[in-house]
Write a protein that holds these residues in place. Sequence first.
Motif, PDB file in Angstrom:
ATOM      1  N   ARG A  55       0.830  -1.200   0.000  1.00  0.00           N
ATOM      2  CA  ARG A  55       0.000   0.000   0.000  1.00  0.00           C
ATOM      3  C   ARG A  55       0.864   1.249   0.000  1.00  0.00           C
ATOM      4  O   ARG A  55       1.888   1.308   0.654  1.00  0.00           O
ATOM      5  CB  ARG A  55      -0.911   0.014   1.215  1.00  0.00           C
ATOM      6  N   ARG A  60      -2.785   2.623  -7.769  1.00  0.00           N
ATOM      7  CA  ARG A  60      -2.822   1.176  -7.651  1.00  0.00           C
ATOM      8  C   ARG A  60      -1.651   0.692  -6.802  1.00  0.00           C
ATOM      9  O   ARG A  60      -0.529   1.165  -6.962  1.00  0.00           O
ATOM     10  CB  ARG A  60      -2.739   0.580  -9.052  1.00  0.00           C
ATOM     11  N   ARG A  63       2.776  -4.488  -6.692  1.00  0.00           N
ATOM     12  CA  ARG A  63       2.760  -5.919  -6.419  1.00  0.00           C
ATOM     13  C   ARG A  63       4.141  -6.431  -6.009  1.00  0.00           C
ATOM     14  O   ARG A  63       4.256  -7.456  -5.365  1.00  0.00           O
ATOM     15  CB  ARG A  63       2.299  -6.700  -7.659  1.00  0.00           C
TER      16      ARG A  63
END
Length: 77
Positions: A55, A60, A63
């Motif tokens: 986060r 977005r 990953r």
Amino acid sequence: MDHVGPSPVDRARPGSKHHLIVDRHGTPLAVTLTGGNRHDVTQLLPLLDAVPPIRGLRGRPRRKPRYLYADRGYDFD
């Protein structure tokens, strides 16, 4: 006991390896357990895939971590 294999150090006893990815504070992000005779390099990509999204402030979530420091056992083409 599927994850236990022969130990590379002591051939008479079964052993296991703990593979983990931690953040810079030492908090585990992903953990796997394999037999002692498995190569470390086979676990690098599954560990990276198991890391939850990171986060941030906006947009977005990432990953993958920006930087990765690994043991020499994970260095292989």
